[in-house]
Design a protein around this motif. Structure first.
Motif, mmCIF file in Angstrom:
data_model
loop_
_atom_site.group_PDB
_atom_site.id
_atom_site.type_symbol
_atom_site.label_atom_id
_atom_site.label_comp_id
_atom_site.label_asym_id
_atom_site.label_seq_id
_atom_site.Cartn_x
_atom_site.Cartn_y
_atom_site.Cartn_z
ATOM 1 N N ASN A 201 1.067 -1.309 -0.010
ATOM 2 C CA ASN A 201 0.017 -0.055 -0.129
ATOM 3 C C ASN A 201 0.884 1.326 -0.019
ATOM 4 O O ASN A 201 1.987 1.135 0.088
ATOM 5 C CB ASN A 201 -0.898 0.119 1.123
ATOM 6 C CG ASN A 201 -0.060 -0.172 2.629
ATOM 7 O OD1 ASN A 201 0.769 0.566 2.613
ATOM 8 N ND2 ASN A 201 -0.887 -0.742 3.442
ATOM 9 N N ARG A 202 0.102 2.251 -0.065
ATOM 10 C CA ARG A 202 0.687 3.802 -0.178
ATOM 11 C C ARG A 202 1.766 3.713 0.945
ATOM 12 O O ARG A 202 2.885 4.483 0.938
ATOM 13 C CB ARG A 202 0.047 4.744 -0.286
ATOM 14 C CG ARG A 202 0.483 6.148 -0.392
ATOM 15 C CD ARG A 202 -0.842 7.238 -0.455
ATOM 16 N NE ARG A 202 -0.306 8.504 -0.741
ATOM 17 C CZ ARG A 202 -0.893 9.601 -1.077
ATOM 18 N NH1 ARG A 202 -2.364 9.449 -1.005
ATOM 19 N NH2 ARG A 202 -0.471 10.864 -1.426
ATOM 20 N N ALA A 203 1.520 3.567 2.311
ATOM 21 C CA ALA A 203 2.059 3.672 3.377
ATOM 22 C C ALA A 203 3.750 3.008 3.509
ATOM 23 O O ALA A 203 4.674 3.373 3.663
ATOM 24 C CB ALA A 203 1.301 3.453 4.785
ATOM 25 N N MET A 204 3.471 1.740 2.636
ATOM 26 C CA MET A 204 4.766 0.939 2.734
ATOM 27 C C MET A 204 5.582 1.353 1.767
ATOM 28 O O MET A 204 6.783 1.524 1.854
ATOM 29 C CB MET A 204 4.170 -0.397 2.389
ATOM 30 C CG MET A 204 3.227 -1.243 3.476
ATOM 31 S SD MET A 204 2.485 -2.659 2.815
ATOM 32 C CE MET A 204 3.921 -3.760 2.494
ATOM 33 N N LEU A 205 4.901 2.008 0.673
ATOM 34 C CA LEU A 205 5.863 2.319 -0.487
ATOM 35 C C LEU A 205 6.605 3.961 -0.059
ATOM 36 O O LEU A 205 7.659 3.935 -0.058
ATOM 37 C CB LEU A 205 5.172 2.952 -1.631
ATOM 38 C CG LEU A 205 4.348 1.906 -2.455
ATOM 39 C CD1 LEU A 205 3.431 2.129 -3.334
ATOM 40 C CD2 LEU A 205 5.587 0.972 -3.140
ATOM 41 N N GLU A 206 5.794 4.601 0.873
ATOM 42 C CA GLU A 206 6.329 5.779 1.168
ATOM 43 C C GLU A 206 7.424 5.811 2.336
ATOM 44 O O GLU A 206 8.177 6.833 2.565
ATOM 45 C CB GLU A 206 5.251 7.072 1.653
ATOM 46 C CG GLU A 206 4.452 7.301 0.653
ATOM 47 C CD GLU A 206 3.225 8.448 0.942
ATOM 48 O OE1 GLU A 206 2.920 9.104 0.115
ATOM 49 O OE2 GLU A 206 2.848 8.484 2.073
ATOM 50 N N GLN A 207 7.437 4.812 3.084
ATOM 51 C CA GLN A 207 8.439 4.301 3.802
ATOM 52 C C GLN A 207 9.764 4.266 3.309
ATOM 53 O O GLN A 207 10.674 4.297 4.015
ATOM 54 C CB GLN A 207 8.072 3.127 4.951
ATOM 55 C CG GLN A 207 6.950 3.371 5.975
ATOM 56 C CD GLN A 207 6.716 2.241 6.826
ATOM 57 O OE1 GLN A 207 7.096 0.949 6.314
ATOM 58 N NE2 GLN A 207 5.849 2.414 7.757
ATOM 59 N N VAL A 212 4.375 9.597 -2.381
ATOM 60 C CA VAL A 212 3.954 8.742 -3.428
ATOM 61 C C VAL A 212 2.541 9.156 -3.573
ATOM 62 O O VAL A 212 1.588 9.496 -2.832
ATOM 63 C CB VAL A 212 3.647 7.339 -3.295
ATOM 64 C CG1 VAL A 212 3.185 6.466 -4.493
ATOM 65 C CG2 VAL A 212 5.245 6.966 -3.014
ATOM 66 N N GLU A 213 1.988 9.746 -4.916
ATOM 67 C CA GLU A 213 0.708 10.131 -5.446
ATOM 68 C C GLU A 213 -0.333 9.024 -5.555
ATOM 69 O O GLU A 213 0.492 7.657 -5.880
ATOM 70 C CB GLU A 213 0.543 11.086 -6.608
ATOM 71 C CG GLU A 213 1.379 12.480 -6.170
ATOM 72 C CD GLU A 213 1.451 13.299 -7.165
ATOM 73 O OE1 GLU A 213 1.001 12.967 -8.225
ATOM 74 O OE2 GLU A 213 1.711 14.697 -6.997
ATOM 75 N N VAL A 214 -1.450 9.148 -5.568
ATOM 76 C CA VAL A 214 -2.397 8.134 -6.032
ATOM 77 C C VAL A 214 -3.170 8.729 -6.991
ATOM 78 O O VAL A 214 -3.875 9.591 -7.136
ATOM 79 C CB VAL A 214 -3.304 7.640 -4.582
ATOM 80 C CG1 VAL A 214 -4.479 6.509 -5.037
ATOM 81 C CG2 VAL A 214 -2.497 7.051 -3.685
ATOM 82 N N ASP A 215 -3.357 7.902 -8.409
ATOM 83 C CA ASP A 215 -4.252 8.254 -9.265
ATOM 84 C C ASP A 215 -5.656 8.555 -8.694
ATOM 85 O O ASP A 215 -6.194 7.654 -8.223
ATOM 86 C CB ASP A 215 -4.246 7.015 -10.333
ATOM 87 C CG ASP A 215 -4.768 7.460 -11.612
ATOM 88 O OD1 ASP A 215 -6.254 7.609 -11.762
ATOM 89 O OD2 ASP A 215 -4.214 7.689 -12.681
ATOM 90 N N PRO A 216 -6.237 9.633 -9.147
ATOM 91 C CA PRO A 216 -7.520 9.926 -8.620
ATOM 92 C C PRO A 216 -8.619 9.214 -8.930
ATOM 93 O O PRO A 216 -9.543 9.282 -8.452
ATOM 94 C CB PRO A 216 -7.704 11.596 -8.832
ATOM 95 C CG PRO A 216 -6.865 11.570 -10.235
ATOM 96 C CD PRO A 216 -5.539 10.685 -9.760
ATOM 97 N N THR A 217 -8.375 8.372 -10.199
ATOM 98 C CA THR A 217 -9.464 7.683 -10.916
ATOM 99 C C THR A 217 -9.820 6.075 -10.459
ATOM 100 O O THR A 217 -10.346 5.351 -10.612
ATOM 101 C CB THR A 217 -9.317 7.600 -12.262
ATOM 102 O OG1 THR A 217 -8.214 6.570 -12.523
ATOM 103 C CG2 THR A 217 -9.100 8.880 -13.072
ATOM 104 N N MET A 331 -7.986 -0.225 -0.018
ATOM 105 C CA MET A 331 -8.014 0.601 -1.493
ATOM 106 C C MET A 331 -8.054 -0.668 -2.436
ATOM 107 O O MET A 331 -8.768 -0.541 -3.492
ATOM 108 C CB MET A 331 -7.079 1.233 -1.657
ATOM 109 C CG MET A 331 -7.076 2.150 -2.819
ATOM 110 S SD MET A 331 -5.758 3.296 -3.241
ATOM 111 C CE MET A 331 -6.180 4.591 -1.998
ATOM 112 N N ALA A 332 -7.136 -1.638 -2.220
ATOM 113 C CA ALA A 332 -7.206 -2.659 -3.449
ATOM 114 C C ALA A 332 -8.294 -3.646 -3.474
ATOM 115 O O ALA A 332 -8.781 -3.715 -4.630
ATOM 116 C CB ALA A 332 -5.984 -3.489 -3.105
#
Length: 348
Positions: A201-207, A212-217, A331-332
């Protein structure tokens, strides 16, 4: 075509891997297990072989394929530029359920990338997948091994349901553990962006790499234009029956689904319900399936596609699903459910 199924649930069979590798090198198709879902593999550097994937799946030709590798060094041949963030992510998460997008080299045909100048790459965390990649030449293009738009396969039996007679071989490695496709991160631009959510997830990537941005769609129905990653635009993961997600406070959701089930029964329909272990006993009519306990996210993700496929065999006419906004993989899971439901969501 007679599709060969080789049982490797008790371990790798070297002769079978060699045979599968020869099929790939000769331009054929082999389905194989990964830690996420089963993939449908072809030689990624052979445009004619990649075209066979689109034909077997009935997949739109502008929907890019993911190239699977078995060694980080293999990136040098297919990625024109490898950012430092990519090397950090590879060290942290490869092999594993992470796909990264790079600017491609001329070595990768446009038939594999859906006409794009970028290439999506991952290294799966599964011994059968890694052995097949090495045996097949080192670069295997592989989307999920299902008919395009259908729920992805998490067992060899699911693959056979969709692909028997269309592909050369299926390697049976048992049930895929995670059950939803890899996280896709685009590293071809200025800021890394998640194009498809997954286990990582995003938190894991940002660590590992910072913002990291998330595609809004991702959780909407507004994706337009040529898809840069698999699953961004076209309807995916869908059962045969129409599906609706009911979202809100738990008691209100259960009450509303029971009302909708009663209405569907009054019309002579056969409703299906997607619930959790915690709520299953609160439903008394219709075809009820639990995705697992809300305290076990891997149970939920691992059962998602299996449950959707079961409803097809039950001939349900309408599916009503609870929402699953779980802490880490929410989210997934919701991304897949929303695509399966055609973004039909009822807030209560």
């Amino acid at each position: 075509m007679d599709t060969i199924i080789l049982d490797m649930r008790d371990g790798i069979e070297e002769n079978g891997i060699h045979r599968a590798g020869e099929i790939l090198k000769s331009g054929g198709l082999v389905a194989f297990p990964t830690e996420t879902v089963y993939g449908l593999g072809a030689d990624a550097l052979n445009a004619e072989a990649a075209a066979k994937i689109y034909q077997a799946k009935g997949r739109p030709s502008d929907n890019p394929l993911i190239v699977h590798i078995a060694d980080v060094e293999a990136l040098d041949r297919i990625a024109a530029k490898i950012p430092e963030e990519a090397r950090k992510l590879a060290k942290a998460f490869w092999p594993g359920p992470l796909t990264m997008i790079f600017q491609k080299t001329p070595t990768v045909p446009y038939g594999t990338t859906g006409g794009l100048d970028t290439v999506a790459v991952r290294m799966p965390d599964h011994e059968i997948a890694l052995a097949l990649i090495r045996s097949g030449g080192g670069y295997i293009a592989a989307p999920s091994a299902n008919t395009s738009g259908r729920p992805s396969p998490t067992t060899a039996q699911h693959v056979a349901e969709d692909m028997n007679g269309r592909i050369d071989m299926i390697l049976d490695g048992g049930h895929a553990g995670i059950g939803v496709e890899s996280t896709i991160v685009d590293l071809s631009g200025e800021v890394p962006m998640i194009l498809r959510p997954g286990y990582i997830n995003r938190a894991m990537l940002e660590q590992v790499i910072g913002p990291v941005e998330v595609d809004p769609t991702l959780l909407s129905a507004t994706a337009k234009g040529r898809p840069k990653a698999p699953g961004m635009r076209y309807k995916h993961y869908a059962p045969k029956a129409d599906m609706m997600i009911v979202e809100g406070e738990q008691e209100a959701v259960i009450r509303k689904i029971n009302e909708l089930v009663k209405e569907e029964l009054s019309r002579g329909g056969r409703p299906g319900i997607i619930a959790s272990d915690e709520s299953r006993a609160r439903y008394h009519q219709g075809v009820i399936r639990s995705m697992g306990s809300r305290s076990d996210e891997l149970s939920i993700s691992g059962h998602l596609y299996e449950v959707l496929r079961e409803f097809d065999t039950e001939n349900v006419t309408k599916i009503f699903s609870e929402a699953f906004d779980t802490p880490d993989m929410g989210m997934a899971i919701m991304n897949r459910l929303m695509k399966a439901a055609g973004h039909q969501i009822l807030q209560v």
